[in-house]
Design a protein around this motif. Structure first.
Motif, short mmCIF file in Angstrom:
data_model
loop_
_atom_site.label_atom_id
_atom_site.label_comp_id
_atom_site.label_asym_id
_atom_site.label_seq_id
_atom_site.Cartn_x
_atom_site.Cartn_y
_atom_site.Cartn_z
N THR A 1 2.86 20.43 -13.06
CA THR A 1 4.72 20.96 -12.23
C THR A 1 4.55 20.32 -10.92
O THR A 1 3.92 19.80 -10.48
N HIS A 2 6.79 20.02 -10.94
CA HIS A 2 6.39 18.78 -9.38
C HIS A 2 6.62 19.65 -8.46
O HIS A 2 7.39 20.83 -8.12
N LEU A 3 5.70 19.39 -7.64
CA LEU A 3 5.17 20.83 -6.72
C LEU A 3 6.55 20.34 -4.93
O LEU A 3 6.84 21.18 -4.93
N ASN A 4 7.15 18.77 -5.29
CA ASN A 4 8.24 19.04 -4.26
C ASN A 4 9.32 19.89 -4.78
O ASN A 4 10.30 19.79 -4.04
N GLU A 5 9.71 19.71 -6.41
CA GLU A 5 10.71 19.89 -6.70
C GLU A 5 10.80 21.29 -6.54
O GLU A 5 12.20 22.40 -6.12
N LEU A 6 9.82 22.28 -7.14
CA LEU A 6 9.48 23.25 -6.89
C LEU A 6 10.00 24.03 -5.51
O LEU A 6 10.45 25.38 -5.54
N ILE B 1 13.20 26.63 -0.97
CA ILE B 1 13.67 26.64 -0.31
C ILE B 1 15.85 27.01 0.00
O ILE B 1 16.35 27.51 0.56
N ASP B 2 16.21 25.95 -1.10
CA ASP B 2 17.98 26.55 -1.36
C ASP B 2 17.62 27.56 -1.02
O ASP B 2 19.10 28.28 -0.71
N TYR B 3 16.45 28.87 -2.05
CA TYR B 3 16.86 30.13 -2.11
C TYR B 3 17.07 31.23 -0.82
O TYR B 3 17.49 31.75 -1.10
N VAL C 1 17.89 31.92 11.30
CA VAL C 1 16.25 31.27 10.56
C VAL C 1 16.59 29.64 9.54
O VAL C 1 17.02 29.98 9.51
N LYS C 2 15.95 28.78 10.58
CA LYS C 2 16.29 27.63 9.81
C LYS C 2 14.50 27.13 9.52
O LYS C 2 13.77 27.65 9.69
N MET C 3 15.68 26.71 8.37
CA MET C 3 14.16 26.37 6.95
C MET C 3 14.09 24.66 7.68
O MET C 3 14.48 24.34 7.02
N VAL C 4 12.37 24.26 7.39
CA VAL C 4 12.17 23.18 7.71
C VAL C 4 10.70 22.82 6.43
O VAL C 4 9.86 23.22 6.31
N LYS C 5 11.39 21.17 6.31
CA LYS C 5 10.53 21.11 5.10
C LYS C 5 10.18 19.38 5.59
O LYS C 5 10.35 18.78 5.86
N GLU C 6 8.68 19.68 5.14
CA GLU C 6 7.77 18.36 5.61
C GLU C 6 6.58 17.97 4.18
O GLU C 6 5.77 18.22 3.90
N MET C 7 7.43 17.01 3.78
CA MET C 7 6.76 16.68 1.73
C MET C 7 6.93 14.67 2.24
O MET C 7 7.16 14.36 2.69
N PRO C 8 5.35 14.74 1.26
CA PRO C 8 5.64 13.58 0.58
C PRO C 8 6.34 12.54 0.36
O PRO C 8 7.53 13.53 -0.15
N ASP C 9 6.92 11.35 0.75
CA ASP C 9 7.53 10.96 -0.35
C ASP C 9 7.52 10.97 -1.71
O ASP C 9 8.72 10.33 -2.56
N HIS C 10 6.29 10.47 -2.25
CA HIS C 10 5.98 10.64 -3.46
C HIS C 10 6.02 12.05 -3.70
O HIS C 10 5.76 12.76 -3.32
N ASP C 11 6.13 12.30 -5.68
CA ASP C 11 6.44 13.42 -6.01
C ASP C 11 4.44 13.72 -6.14
O ASP C 11 4.11 12.99 -6.36
N ILE C 12 4.75 15.00 -6.00
CA ILE C 12 2.97 16.01 -6.56
C ILE C 12 3.05 16.55 -7.22
O ILE C 12 3.46 18.00 -7.53
N VAL C 13 2.07 16.38 -8.47
CA VAL C 13 2.07 17.09 -9.81
C VAL C 13 0.77 17.38 -9.85
O VAL C 13 -0.79 17.47 -9.62
#
Length: 387
Positions: free
Chosen positions: A244-249, A254-256, A265-277
């Protein structure tokens, strides 16, 4: 909360009972040991007196009683030494010697040790005390074993307490698991019929009102209900994780949450640029992140704040951190947050974090924990997933 308090009370009771039993056992055994030690000392006094009589005997002395007293000692180790420190007799000793002379030398070493420890009775053979013998002795094997017995008993009591607590927790956990699994599956079953009806009604509305903007939103909510029912139905069974693509999940979560939480309430994401499976059951793992996010919203109590989803990628593991700026968790409660029934809310069953831990640890072979928490500043939950 009540079950947690009850478990704590049972643990305290078992520990106190173990301490009382251990202290009572040690006290009784100590008193018994002291009585036996005093009894052995009196026996050695009689034995020493018999030895004096034997050394001072003449042709008129009846030695039958004397010899009987001396020969009756078949369990107390004893060494008889003369004025010059030579061994004249010994018995009930375990010596490793091939000859009698070697036995005497070994016995002399042991006898001098007992003399240094004042484990002797001196018998004067003349009025001036220049000629004497020392009857050196040690505790019998039975007395030595009895001295050790209370500690063996203490160990057995402690093992019993540990096993009892473990059995109590295990049996209760198994019983709770059965209840939760049954409750989850029954909930999914009961939701199935009305959800199917709602889906059918939505399709009819689409046909009759194709231009209505609200119907697609209704369709999304009905599908959301179907997803929730699907999650409940999977609790208790072993889901099959798939790549599963963790970034997409996390983007989905966050969207929901963004559309269903206050604008404060502010939702903030900090993720690597590359995809994580990562191997995941997407439906269940999304629920875990949603549950942590909802708890974060509740921790803010309607005030403005920030929820941060941060991902750290390593060659072997992926880490997901959910942080908030809420009220925090008290230090004494940190160890209880994943326990079934524990909750700090006025309303709630205290099952959310318990189920989240089960999903992460049992279904995904990962770990979930409170990484940090400070009262008035917020909490960070950490999730560790193998890749």
């Amino acid at each position: 909360m009540q079950w947690t308090d009850r478990i704590r009370q049972v643990k305290i009771f078992l520990v106190v009972a173990a301490i009382l039993i251990a202290v009572g056992s040690l006290l009784v055994s100590h008193l018994l040991t002291q009585d036996l030690k005093a009894q052995e000392h009196r026996k050695m006094e009689v034995w020493a007196e018999a030895m004096r009589t034997l050394n001072q005997a003449d042709e008129n002395t009846d030695l039958n009683l004397v010899l009987k007293v001396l020969n009756d000692n078949n369990y107390i180790p004893v060494i008889v030494m003369d004025t010059n420190g030579n061994v004249t007799d010994f018995r009930n000793l375990s010596l490793e010697a091939k000859t009698y002379e070697d036995s005497l030398r070994q016995a002399a070493v042991i006898g001098r040790k007992w003399l240094g420890e004042h484990q002797n009775i001196r018998i004067n053979l003349d009025a001036k005390g220049k000629e004497y013998i020392d009857v050196c002795y040690d505790e019998s094997l039975m007395l030595q074993r009895l001295s050790v017995y209370p500690f063996v008993q203490l160990g057995i009591v402690l093992i019993f307490v540990v096993v009892a607590i473990f059995a109590l927790l295990t049996s209760k956990r198994a019983e709770q698991n059965k209840v939760w699994v049954g409750l989850s599956k029954e909930t999914a079953h009961q939701l199935g019929t009305p959800i199917s009806s709602l889906m059918a009604w939505v399709e009819i509305l689409k046909e009759n009102y194709p231009d209505d903007d609200l119907i697609p939103e209704m369709d999304k909510d009905v599908k959301r209900l179907q997803l929730i029912a699907d999650r409940f139905s999977k609790v208790g069974s072993v889901p099959e994780p798939v790549p599963t693509h963790l970034n997409e999940l996390l983007d989905h979560v966050i969207d929901y949450m963004d559309r269903r939480t206050s604008k404060k309430v502010k939702m903030v994401k900090e993720m690597p640029d590359h995809d994580i499976v990562v191997n995941l059951n997407a439906s269940l793992f999304e629920w875990v992140i949603e549950n942590l996010s909802k708890n974060a919203v509740d921790a803010m109590g309607g005030e403005a704040g920030t929820i941060t989803l941060r991902v750290v990628d390593t060659p072997t593991k992926a880490y997901v951190y959910v942080s908030d700026t809420g009220k925090g968790i008290r230090k004494k409660d940190v160890g209880n947050v994943f326990r079934p029934g524990f909750t700090t809310k006025k309303r709630g069953w205290g099952l959310g974090l318990s189920l989240a831990r089960r999903i992460v640890e049992e279904y995904h072979k990962g770990k979930i924990y409170v990484k940090s928490s400070e009262m008035g500043k917020g909490t960070t939950f950490g999730i560790e997933l193998p890749k």
